[in-house]
Design an enzyme around this catalytic site. Structure first.
Site, mmCIF file in Angstrom:
data_model
loop_
_atom_site.group_PDB
_atom_site.id
_atom_site.type_symbol
_atom_site.label_atom_id
_atom_site.label_comp_id
_atom_site.label_asym_id
_atom_site.label_seq_id
_atom_site.Cartn_x
_atom_site.Cartn_y
_atom_site.Cartn_z
ATOM 1 N N LYS A 57 43.803 39.433 35.954
ATOM 2 C CA LYS A 57 43.639 38.552 36.975
ATOM 3 C C LYS A 57 42.162 38.131 36.719
ATOM 4 O O LYS A 57 41.327 38.738 36.336
ATOM 5 C CB LYS A 57 43.168 39.409 38.404
ATOM 6 C CG LYS A 57 42.829 38.651 39.599
ATOM 7 C CD LYS A 57 42.849 39.715 40.817
ATOM 8 C CE LYS A 57 42.554 38.643 41.995
ATOM 9 N NZ LYS A 57 43.444 37.705 42.461
ATOM 10 N N LYS A 111 34.489 32.319 48.893
ATOM 11 C CA LYS A 111 34.123 33.138 47.835
ATOM 12 C C LYS A 111 32.669 32.667 47.507
ATOM 13 O O LYS A 111 32.506 31.421 46.971
ATOM 14 C CB LYS A 111 34.924 33.046 46.360
ATOM 15 C CG LYS A 111 36.420 33.546 46.800
ATOM 16 C CD LYS A 111 37.346 33.676 45.657
ATOM 17 C CE LYS A 111 38.733 33.929 45.703
ATOM 18 N NZ LYS A 111 39.117 35.373 45.923
ATOM 19 N N LYS A 149 47.022 29.084 55.770
ATOM 20 C CA LYS A 149 48.045 28.292 54.857
ATOM 21 C C LYS A 149 49.397 28.948 55.047
ATOM 22 O O LYS A 149 49.208 30.408 55.515
ATOM 23 C CB LYS A 149 47.560 28.255 53.462
ATOM 24 C CG LYS A 149 47.479 29.848 52.690
ATOM 25 C CD LYS A 149 47.037 29.496 51.409
ATOM 26 C CE LYS A 149 48.300 29.328 50.491
ATOM 27 N NZ LYS A 149 48.721 30.514 49.907
ATOM 28 N N ARG A 206 54.129 40.002 68.328
ATOM 29 C CA ARG A 206 55.617 40.323 68.977
ATOM 30 C C ARG A 206 55.581 41.819 69.130
ATOM 31 O O ARG A 206 56.310 42.289 70.030
ATOM 32 C CB ARG A 206 56.628 39.924 68.095
ATOM 33 C CG ARG A 206 56.894 38.421 68.121
ATOM 34 C CD ARG A 206 57.839 37.846 67.497
ATOM 35 N NE ARG A 206 57.448 37.989 66.014
ATOM 36 C CZ ARG A 206 57.851 37.274 64.793
ATOM 37 N NH1 ARG A 206 58.587 36.369 65.061
ATOM 38 N NH2 ARG A 206 57.526 37.724 63.537
ATOM 39 N N ASP A 220 51.816 27.500 46.678
ATOM 40 C CA ASP A 220 51.051 28.415 46.992
ATOM 41 C C ASP A 220 49.397 28.674 46.338
ATOM 42 O O ASP A 220 48.890 29.074 47.056
ATOM 43 C CB ASP A 220 51.662 30.068 46.243
ATOM 44 C CG ASP A 220 51.076 31.191 46.887
ATOM 45 O OD1 ASP A 220 50.858 31.385 47.934
ATOM 46 O OD2 ASP A 220 50.914 32.292 45.963
ATOM 47 N N GLU A 277 46.956 35.526 37.686
ATOM 48 C CA GLU A 277 46.960 36.942 38.374
ATOM 49 C C GLU A 277 48.111 37.620 37.681
ATOM 50 O O GLU A 277 48.894 37.337 37.076
ATOM 51 C CB GLU A 277 47.668 36.377 39.860
ATOM 52 C CG GLU A 277 46.895 35.549 40.640
ATOM 53 C CD GLU A 277 47.476 35.629 41.978
ATOM 54 O OE1 GLU A 277 47.111 36.345 43.007
ATOM 55 O OE2 GLU A 277 48.209 34.809 42.166
ATOM 56 N N LYS A 320 51.539 33.942 38.070
ATOM 57 C CA LYS A 320 51.764 35.472 38.299
ATOM 58 C C LYS A 320 52.239 36.114 37.164
ATOM 59 O O LYS A 320 52.374 35.395 36.304
ATOM 60 C CB LYS A 320 52.965 35.585 39.319
ATOM 61 C CG LYS A 320 52.859 34.845 40.831
ATOM 62 C CD LYS A 320 51.803 35.822 41.771
ATOM 63 C CE LYS A 320 51.601 35.073 43.072
ATOM 64 N NZ LYS A 320 50.624 35.609 43.803
ATOM 65 N N ASP A 332 40.779 27.822 53.670
ATOM 66 C CA ASP A 332 41.413 28.096 52.079
ATOM 67 C C ASP A 332 40.168 29.146 51.741
ATOM 68 O O ASP A 332 39.066 28.765 51.467
ATOM 69 C CB ASP A 332 41.120 26.834 51.213
ATOM 70 C CG ASP A 332 41.483 27.088 49.982
ATOM 71 O OD1 ASP A 332 41.231 28.187 49.307
ATOM 72 O OD2 ASP A 332 42.226 26.164 49.302
ATOM 73 N N HIS A 333 40.838 30.406 51.624
ATOM 74 C CA HIS A 333 39.744 31.523 51.329
ATOM 75 C C HIS A 333 38.832 31.413 50.340
ATOM 76 O O HIS A 333 38.004 31.857 50.105
ATOM 77 C CB HIS A 333 40.507 32.754 51.595
ATOM 78 C CG HIS A 333 41.331 33.310 50.398
ATOM 79 N ND1 HIS A 333 42.792 32.957 49.970
ATOM 80 C CD2 HIS A 333 41.006 34.264 49.232
ATOM 81 C CE1 HIS A 333 42.991 33.218 48.875
ATOM 82 N NE2 HIS A 333 42.139 34.348 48.509
ATOM 83 N N HIS A 365 44.087 26.124 46.562
ATOM 84 C CA HIS A 365 42.888 26.972 45.641
ATOM 85 C C HIS A 365 42.638 26.069 44.381
ATOM 86 O O HIS A 365 41.472 25.986 44.302
ATOM 87 C CB HIS A 365 43.220 28.234 45.293
ATOM 88 C CG HIS A 365 43.799 28.847 46.429
ATOM 89 N ND1 HIS A 365 43.289 29.119 47.815
ATOM 90 C CD2 HIS A 365 44.719 30.068 46.479
ATOM 91 C CE1 HIS A 365 44.128 29.850 48.618
ATOM 92 N NE2 HIS A 365 44.909 30.457 47.815
HETATM 93 C C1 BG6 Z 1 46.846 33.401 48.424
HETATM 94 C C2 BG6 Z 1 48.419 33.383 47.665
HETATM 95 O O1 BG6 Z 1 46.418 32.344 48.819
HETATM 96 O O2 BG6 Z 1 46.101 33.618 47.271
HETATM 97 C C3 BG6 Z 1 48.548 34.677 46.795
HETATM 98 O O3 BG6 Z 1 49.253 33.156 48.839
HETATM 99 C C4 BG6 Z 1 47.402 34.717 45.862
HETATM 100 O O4 BG6 Z 1 49.639 34.498 46.179
HETATM 101 C C5 BG6 Z 1 46.031 34.948 46.557
HETATM 102 O O5 BG6 Z 1 47.763 36.096 45.047
HETATM 103 C C6 BG6 Z 1 45.165 35.089 45.435
HETATM 104 O O6 BG6 Z 1 43.770 35.146 46.250
HETATM 105 P P1 BG6 Z 1 42.666 36.102 45.399
HETATM 106 O O7 BG6 Z 1 41.594 35.918 46.206
HETATM 107 O O8 BG6 Z 1 43.156 37.346 45.294
HETATM 108 O O9 BG6 Z 1 42.382 35.285 44.028
#
Ligand code: BG6
Length: 512
Positions: free
Chosen positions: A357, A194, A160, A48, A247, A228, A352, A189-190, A252
């Site tokens: 982490k 990995k 997502k 935008r 989330d 995290e 969280k 889904d990232h 994940h």
């Molecule tokens: C995202 C979530 O999909 O994944 C976030 O929306 C989260 O809340 C993140 O922090 C975690 O990803 P990674 O790769 O840092 O473990």
């Protein structure tokens, strides 16, 4: 074998957003600098905010430098290479539900395609807020941009959150199915991008010695932790609508369960791998609403300290209603009803504001049948062997077993056999690099298929229903409802310890 992408025009919706700046541009630049993108590659950003191509390029350059400095130990950008890469970036301003904007976009696409010779291949990337997914895809379609020309392809990557419960995910899937074939859809889904997540499959199915013990005869239980240390930060508006279960768990964590528990696929292709993932997810025991409270713990973090920094409690965070009942932590005892896993609980947890982490999968093996040796740590009399797959950080695989401590008495101590991923001597590529390249190459193995996302949502929606019922019951009795809490910087609420304690087990909070 080097996999070089075909010519393609990548159209990124939401191009001025965080994801594009922090993930997509750095990933594409990195692919480009390794020679993995074709000369006929162009990115057309759409959002935008009003920018010229020049302004967009400058903005992306600034965030790339920031990203490199922050996440790659102060690495710098090769200015010559960056200048060459910039020639491939374009920008078009528009509204996500505005017909005229999409008419202009269609013209712009034609221009860029002509200029860069992208040969008609188009990859649309939805990196917008989910509220506009339907509007954007409808307009792409109505303006003829989704039509595949001869010898060219059109694909769509969708970020997502994909729905917020089963019904909304199905509605979105139905909508997309009217516009695209399932083979054109790449639900991202990232976690699947990995390296260490992909290595779960290599570890399990590329080696012969683990398969015979990967079942109920040898495994006592499985623990999956996705912790995290950050709180919700300034994402409160989004997060409070989602919570940890939407989330993290629905996507994940469920993916980690599927890869850990699935049967061997007959081939390493998109159909075979995803068929097996769906099969195992369908074996996850569906919870009745009344069972939810016993099998699933939810909690919110209160104020505390992490790494010497004071963290405000969730309810005191900007943008969070003071009476919010959103979960920032979930622990779930999940049963998989199939031949391999019958009787082997999978304990999942994510949260969280936890101490570190840390993402890892712990396979806890059954104990030996008799106690013959004194252990130095007598807490459990006889310890279990544990196979720990650490996904991040300090990516590694480690097998813990007992060994005799030197000395005149037979005393036993746990020791580790460990493989650190860093021994490859290469920094793993960011997840988005792999996923973007796969999408351009037409490999959807690491993307989520429709049936997969729906079965994951089905199981999660049952939990959400159970929670809703619990709250409604409290309110109907005139009682207020609040969640258990854990101090920021703690591993979770005591209720989560009880979830395992009831079964005579405990969470492995590994820090080494
Ligand atoms: C995202 C979530 O999909 O994944 C976030 O929306 C989260 O809340 C993140 O922090 C975690 O990803 P990674 O790769 O840092 O473990």
């Amino acid at each position: 074998m080097k996999r070089v992408a075909q010519p393609v025009l990548l159209v990124v919706f939401g191009a001025s957003g965080d994801l594009a700046k922090r993930k997509l541009i750095p990933a594409l630049y990195h692919l480009y600098s390794q020679g993995l993108l074709h000369d006929g590659f162009a990115l057309l950003g759409f959002a935008r905010t009003q920018y010229s191509d020049e302004q967009f390029r400058t903005l992306m350059g600034e965030s790339l430098r920031e990203h490199m400095a922050g996440e790659h130990n102060g690495a710098t950008v090769d200015e010559e290479e960056w200048a060459a890469f910039l020639e491939h970036l374009y920008y078009q301003q528009g509204g996500y539900d505005d017909d005229n904007s999409f008419a202009r976009l269609a013209e712009r696409i034609a221009d860029v395609e002509e200029k860069i010779q992208t040969q008609g291949n188009r990859l649309f990337y939805l990196a917008t807020p989910p509220e506009v997914f339907m509007a954007v895809t409808t307009l792409i379609h109505e303006h003829g941009m989704a039509a595949q020309q001869e010898n060219a392809w059109v694909r769509l990557i969708i970020e997502k959150p994909f729905g917020h419960d089963l019904a909304s995910a199905q509605t979105l899937n139905d909508h997309l199915a009217q516009l695209f074939a399932e083979e054109q859809l790449y639900r991202i889904d990232h976690y699947l991008g990995k390296e260490t997540v992909q290595n779960i499959l290599v570890f399990r199915f590329g080696n012969g010695i683990f398969e015979p013990v990967w079942n109920r005869n040898y495994i006592d239980h499985v623990q999956i932790t996705v912790a995290e240390s950050l709180g919700v930060g300034d994402r409160g508006g989004y997060y409070d609508q989602a919570g940890a279960i939407r989330d993290m768990v629905q996507n994940h964590v469920m993916q980690l369960v599927a890869l850990t528990a699935m049967e061997p696929p007959v081939a390493m292709d998109a159909k075979a791998v995803r068929d097996q993932k769906v099969n195992v997810m369908q074996s996850i025991r569906p919870l009745e609403p009344d069972e939810v409270a016993r099998q699933v713990v939810r909690a919110q973090y209160g104020a505390g300290q992490i790494d010497g920094q004071s963290i405000r409690g969730y309810l005191e965070t900007r943008g969070i209603p003071p009476d919010s009942t959103t979960d920032t932590y979930v622990a779930w005892k999940l049963a998989i009803d199939n031949w391999r896993w019958n009787g082997v609980p999978f304990y999942l947890r994510t949260g969280k504001a936890m101490p570190h982490k840390l993402t890892e999968i712990n396979i806890v093996f059954r104990k030996p049948p008799m106690r013959l040796f004194e252990t130095l740590d007598d807490r459990l009399n006889v310890r279990s062997n544990i196979l720990r797959m650490r996904i991040q950080p300090d990516e590694s695989i480690c097998l813990t077993f007992d060994a005799k401590r030197p000395g005149p008495v037979v005393a036993v101590d746990p020791v580790n056999m460990s493989f650190p991923y860093s021994s490859f001597g290469e920094e793993p590529a960011d997840a988005y690099e792999r996923l973007l390249l796969d999408a351009v190459l037409g490999d959807s193995t690491l993307f989520i298929r429709r049936d997969e996302i729906e079965v994951a949502w089905e199981r999660v929606t049952r939990v959400l229903d159970g929670w809703q019922r619990e709250e409604a019951r409290a309110h109907s009795r005139g009682m207020s409802f609040s969640l258990p809490s854990y101090e920021a910087g703690a591993w979770g609420p005591t209720e989560a310890d009880d979830l395992l304690g009831r079964d005579g087990r405990y969470w492995r909070n590994n820090l080494d």
